[in-house]
Motif scaffolding. Sequence first.
Motif, PDB file in Angstrom:
ATOM      1  N   GLY A   1       0.819  -1.204   0.000  1.00 35.98           N
ATOM      2  CA  GLY A   1       0.000   0.000   0.000  1.00 35.98           C
ATOM      3  C   GLY A   1       0.855   1.256   0.000  1.00 35.98           C
ATOM      4  N   MET A   2       1.920   1.254   0.791  1.00 29.21           N
ATOM      5  CA  MET A   2       2.849   2.385   0.818  1.00 29.21           C
ATOM      6  C   MET A   2       3.459   2.639  -0.557  1.00 29.21           C
ATOM      7  SD  MET A   2       5.106   1.798   4.239  1.00 29.21           S
ATOM      8  CE  MET A   2       4.407   1.885   5.898  1.00 29.21           C
ATOM      9  N   ALA A   3       3.873   1.560  -1.205  1.00 31.14           N
ATOM     10  CA  ALA A   3       4.504   1.692  -2.524  1.00 31.14           C
ATOM     11  C   ALA A   3       3.554   2.349  -3.520  1.00 31.14           C
ATOM     12  CB  ALA A   3       4.948   0.323  -3.029  1.00 31.14           C
ATOM     13  N   GLN A   4       2.279   1.997  -3.476  1.00 36.96           N
ATOM     14  CA  GLN A   4       1.305   2.599  -4.393  1.00 36.96           C
ATOM     15  C   GLN A   4       1.103   4.084  -4.090  1.00 36.96           C
ATOM     16  OE1 GLN A   4      -0.005   0.952  -7.070  1.00 36.96           O
ATOM     17  NE2 GLN A   4       1.357  -0.701  -6.433  1.00 36.96           N
ATOM     18  N   LEU A   5       1.073   4.432  -2.823  1.00 38.94           N
ATOM     19  CA  LEU A   5       0.938   5.844  -2.451  1.00 38.94           C
ATOM     20  C   LEU A   5       2.147   6.650  -2.921  1.00 38.94           C
ATOM     21  CD1 LEU A   5      -0.535   5.595   1.172  1.00 38.94           C
ATOM     22  CD2 LEU A   5      -1.704   6.435  -0.875  1.00 38.94           C
ATOM     23  N   LEU A   6       3.329   6.081  -2.792  1.00 38.54           N
ATOM     24  CA  LEU A   6       4.538   6.782  -3.230  1.00 38.54           C
ATOM     25  C   LEU A   6       4.561   6.941  -4.752  1.00 38.54           C
ATOM     26  CD1 LEU A   6       7.251   5.232  -0.886  1.00 38.54           C
ATOM     27  CD2 LEU A   6       6.338   7.559  -0.835  1.00 38.54           C
ATOM     28  N   LYS A   7       4.039   5.959  -5.463  1.00 35.66           N
ATOM     29  CA  LYS A   7       3.972   6.066  -6.928  1.00 35.66           C
ATOM     30  C   LYS A   7       3.052   7.209  -7.349  1.00 35.66           C
ATOM     31  CE  LYS A   7       4.983   1.184  -7.808  1.00 35.66           C
ATOM     32  NZ  LYS A   7       4.450  -0.122  -8.271  1.00 35.66           N
TER      33      LYS A   7
END
Length: 325
Positions: free
Chosen positions: A74-80
Motif C-alpha cells: 500500500g505504501m509503494a502505491q501511495l509513493l507512486k
Amino acid sequence: MQNKGWKELELFYSVETAQNFLEMVYKNLGMDDAKKNSYKNGERFIFFLKHAEAFYKQAKMASIEIKPILLFYGMAQLLKACILTSDPSYPSHTSVLAHGVTTRKRKKQNYLFYEDEVKIQRNGLCMHVIQSLFQLKGLEDERFSMKQLLVNIPEINNVLSFQKRENPMVKAVLDKGCIRLPAYTADAYNMSAQRFIEHVKYHLNWVLSGKDKDWLTFSADQKEYHPSTSTSLLFDLESGTFLFPAARDRFLKLPEILIHYLIAYNLSMIARYETEWWYDLLLQCASDDYVIIQQFLHITEKKFPYYIAKLLLQKKEDNKKDQLI
C-alpha cells in the motif's frame, strides 16, 4: 487518524480534479507539456491511490502475520502517486520499478529485529522517491539500523521508554515562520548555548534568529515546517506536536515517510521469507521485538496515509500561493 488521511486523499478521486491538480503542479515546476502530461497521468494518479486504499483496507482486517506485506505494498502505491507529481514520465525505465532496498543475510540464531539493517540501493523506487520527490542527495548505498529508524518515530517512544531504551526529545514550537527550541536543549547535548547554535547550523543548516534565557529561535528551510517533508523535526500525530531529538547522532536527514517505508520493507521481507522466525516471534512473544513491531504496524497504518495526504495537499497549497504572487 487513518480516516482523516484517507478522507483527504479521496478528495483527489475525480479525473477532472486530478488532471487540474497535476497540470498546476507541472506548470509550477516549469515543465513542458503540462496539460498533455496531466491528461496522461490523471487516471493513473487516481488508480495508484485507489490501489493503495485497497491494500490498506485489507491490512486493517488482516491478522498481524500478513499485515506488514499489505501495508508495504500500500505504501509503494501511495509513493507512486506522489512521484507522478514530480516525474510525469514515471516509470521511464525498468530500474525504477524495484523496491530499491535490501536487507542483510539473517543469522538464524540470536537475530534481533531492533538491531537489523536495511540498505538503500542506487536504483529502484526508494532512490527515485529520495531524488525526485524530496530532492535529497548522498543516500546511495546508505545503511540504517531498525533502531536508528524507529527512534525517529515519536509515537514509538512510549514503547522504547517502557523497555528502558532511552530516546530523549524536547518539544519544538513553530511560530510565525520560526522554530523555537527550549534553551535547555543545549544542556542535553552537553554543550554551551553558543556551541549548540553552531552545531545546529552546521548539521541542520538552521540559522539563529533570536535568543533569550528560555528559548533559542531558528529559521530553516520551508520543508522543515511541514511534517511530511521535514528531515530534522519529528512530528507526533497523536498529540499534534513537533519534537526535536535531545541527543546527538539521531538525525538521519530522512523524511519520516521514508523511515516508515524502510521499516515496512524489512518487516514485509521477514513476513514473506523468514517464516520460522516470524511465527516464533508472534506465537511465543519471546523478545521485545514483538511489542515494537506491533506498535509500529499500529502507528504506520494511520500515519503514512496521513503524511501522503499532507504532502499532496501542501503541493496544492503551494501552487495557490504561487498563483497569487
